[in-house]
Structures are given as C-alpha cells and as structure tokens.
Design a protein around this motif. Structure first.
Motif, PDB file in Angstrom:
ATOM      1  N   PHE A   1       3.662   3.136   2.931  1.00  0.00           N
ATOM      2  CA  PHE A   1       3.793   1.707   2.675  1.00  0.00           C
ATOM      3  C   PHE A   1       2.604   1.045   1.991  1.00  0.00           C
ATOM      4  O   PHE A   1       2.777  -0.002   1.368  1.00  0.00           O
ATOM      5  CB  PHE A   1       4.054   0.963   3.992  1.00  0.00           C
ATOM      6  CG  PHE A   1       5.333   1.367   4.652  1.00  0.00           C
ATOM      7  CD1 PHE A   1       6.554   1.041   4.103  1.00  0.00           C
ATOM      8  CD2 PHE A   1       5.317   2.091   5.832  1.00  0.00           C
ATOM      9  CE1 PHE A   1       7.740   1.420   4.711  1.00  0.00           C
ATOM     10  CE2 PHE A   1       6.493   2.473   6.450  1.00  0.00           C
ATOM     11  CZ  PHE A   1       7.708   2.144   5.889  1.00  0.00           C
ATOM     12  N   LEU A   2       1.409   1.602   2.103  1.00  0.00           N
ATOM     13  CA  LEU A   2       0.238   0.866   1.663  1.00  0.00           C
ATOM     14  C   LEU A   2      -0.476   1.435   0.444  1.00  0.00           C
ATOM     15  O   LEU A   2      -1.200   0.706  -0.222  1.00  0.00           O
ATOM     16  CB  LEU A   2      -0.768   0.733   2.815  1.00  0.00           C
ATOM     17  CG  LEU A   2      -0.242   0.044   4.071  1.00  0.00           C
ATOM     18  CD1 LEU A   2      -1.317  -0.002   5.129  1.00  0.00           C
ATOM     19  CD2 LEU A   2       0.256  -1.351   3.752  1.00  0.00           C
ATOM     20  N   GLU A   3      -0.302   2.703   0.142  1.00  0.00           N
ATOM     21  CA  GLU A   3      -1.030   3.308  -0.971  1.00  0.00           C
ATOM     22  C   GLU A   3      -0.750   2.609  -2.283  1.00  0.00           C
ATOM     23  O   GLU A   3      -1.668   2.220  -3.001  1.00  0.00           O
ATOM     24  CB  GLU A   3      -0.687   4.794  -1.091  1.00  0.00           C
ATOM     25  CG  GLU A   3      -1.846   5.679  -0.773  1.00  0.00           C
ATOM     26  CD  GLU A   3      -1.489   7.153  -0.841  1.00  0.00           C
ATOM     27  OE1 GLU A   3      -0.554   7.558  -1.557  1.00  0.00           O
ATOM     28  OE2 GLU A   3      -2.177   7.912  -0.157  1.00  0.00           O
ATOM     29  N   GLU A   4       0.510   2.420  -2.616  1.00  0.00           N
ATOM     30  CA  GLU A   4       0.870   1.768  -3.874  1.00  0.00           C
ATOM     31  C   GLU A   4       0.391   0.320  -3.893  1.00  0.00           C
ATOM     32  O   GLU A   4      -0.082  -0.164  -4.908  1.00  0.00           O
ATOM     33  CB  GLU A   4       2.378   1.841  -4.099  1.00  0.00           C
ATOM     34  CG  GLU A   4       2.862   3.226  -4.452  1.00  0.00           C
ATOM     35  CD  GLU A   4       4.346   3.272  -4.726  1.00  0.00           C
ATOM     36  OE1 GLU A   4       4.906   2.235  -5.139  1.00  0.00           O
ATOM     37  OE2 GLU A   4       4.942   4.332  -4.542  1.00  0.00           O
ATOM     38  N   GLU A   5       0.519  -0.357  -2.763  1.00  0.00           N
ATOM     39  CA  GLU A   5       0.075  -1.740  -2.665  1.00  0.00           C
ATOM     40  C   GLU A   5      -1.435  -1.838  -2.888  1.00  0.00           C
ATOM     41  O   GLU A   5      -1.910  -2.705  -3.615  1.00  0.00           O
ATOM     42  CB  GLU A   5       0.437  -2.305  -1.290  1.00  0.00           C
ATOM     43  CG  GLU A   5       0.088  -3.751  -1.101  1.00  0.00           C
ATOM     44  CD  GLU A   5       0.484  -4.262   0.268  1.00  0.00           C
ATOM     45  OE1 GLU A   5      -0.237  -5.109   0.793  1.00  0.00           O
ATOM     46  OE2 GLU A   5       1.514  -3.809   0.798  1.00  0.00           O
ATOM     47  N   ALA A   6      -2.197  -0.930  -2.302  1.00  0.00           N
ATOM     48  CA  ALA A   6      -3.651  -0.919  -2.455  1.00  0.00           C
ATOM     49  C   ALA A   6      -4.039  -0.643  -3.909  1.00  0.00           C
ATOM     50  O   ALA A   6      -4.958  -1.279  -4.442  1.00  0.00           O
ATOM     51  CB  ALA A   6      -4.282   0.107  -1.528  1.00  0.00           C
TER      52      ALA A   6
ATOM     53  N   ALA B   1      -2.248  -1.338  -6.573  1.00  0.00           N
ATOM     54  CA  ALA B   1      -1.885  -2.520  -7.350  1.00  0.00           C
ATOM     55  C   ALA B   1      -2.940  -3.614  -7.195  1.00  0.00           C
ATOM     56  O   ALA B   1      -3.316  -4.270  -8.178  1.00  0.00           O
ATOM     57  CB  ALA B   1      -0.509  -3.035  -6.930  1.00  0.00           C
ATOM     58  N   ILE B   2      -3.437  -3.812  -5.987  1.00  0.00           N
ATOM     59  CA  ILE B   2      -4.474  -4.820  -5.744  1.00  0.00           C
ATOM     60  C   ILE B   2      -5.754  -4.438  -6.471  1.00  0.00           C
ATOM     61  O   ILE B   2      -6.407  -5.279  -7.100  1.00  0.00           O
ATOM     62  CB  ILE B   2      -4.717  -4.990  -4.236  1.00  0.00           C
ATOM     63  CG1 ILE B   2      -3.498  -5.654  -3.585  1.00  0.00           C
ATOM     64  CG2 ILE B   2      -5.976  -5.806  -3.965  1.00  0.00           C
ATOM     65  CD1 ILE B   2      -3.521  -5.641  -2.069  1.00  0.00           C
TER      66      ILE B   2
ATOM     67  N   GLN C   1      -5.364  -5.098 -10.154  1.00  0.00           N
ATOM     68  CA  GLN C   1      -5.390  -6.541 -10.407  1.00  0.00           C
ATOM     69  C   GLN C   1      -6.830  -7.055 -10.401  1.00  0.00           C
ATOM     70  O   GLN C   1      -7.218  -7.839 -11.266  1.00  0.00           O
ATOM     71  CB  GLN C   1      -4.552  -7.281  -9.370  1.00  0.00           C
ATOM     72  CG  GLN C   1      -4.493  -8.774  -9.603  1.00  0.00           C
ATOM     73  CD  GLN C   1      -3.663  -9.482  -8.543  1.00  0.00           C
ATOM     74  OE1 GLN C   1      -3.327  -8.905  -7.527  1.00  0.00           O
ATOM     75  NE2 GLN C   1      -3.356 -10.733  -8.779  1.00  0.00           N
TER      76      GLN C   1
END
Length: 86
Positions: A70-75, A77-78, A81
């Motif tokens: 759940f968090l690897e892709e989100e991290a 992307a952040i 950015q």
C-alpha cells in the motif's frame, strides 16, 4: 510499531494493518505470502492479532507486506513530487 512521525506506519494500528491486508488479499493469499498458522489454519483477525503481538518476527513480515502493498508507490510519488518542486 515505532512512534516516529517519519515511520511509514505511524498512526496505524496492527488491527488496521491486518484488516486491510485481509481485505486486499484474502486469508488464503495472505497465508501464501506470509506462511504462518494464524493466516492458514482457521484464520481470524483476533487470533492473528494475538499471535502477531507475541511474535515480533511475524509482525515485521506483516508490516513489510503492508508497506510493499500500500505505501511503496505512494512514497515514491511523494518523493518525485518533492523533487519536481525543487
């Protein structure tokens, strides 16, 4: 779980982590990904929580799977950015 605000799991309870993994993978697939009895033999959230709270090695495996799922892709992307904002 570490109480460090930089910790990816900060603010998440073990119950939330287990519930989200079960919702995403189901017990059978979760038991294949992490081969522990509480996921393979008559699984339930409560029995899993009881086991994971006692066995640190198993809890680490569950937390790592949660981060990977759940968090690897989100991290990433952040991070991208923030790099673009520089």
């Amino acid at each position: 779980m570490n109480n460090n605000p930089n910790d990816l799991l900060h603010g998440l309870t073990l119950k939330t982590i287990v519930n989200k993994l079960v919702e995403f993978y189901g017990w059978e697939e979760l038991g294949k990904k992490i081969n522990i009895n509480c996921f393979n033999s008559d699984p339930s959230v409560n029995s899993s929580l009881k086991f994971l709270r006692k066995e640190y090695w198993a809890r680490i495996k569950v937390e790592k799977l949660y981060i990977k799922t759940f968090l690897e892709e989100e991290a990433l992307a952040i991070k991208e950015q923030k790099e673009q904002e520089k």
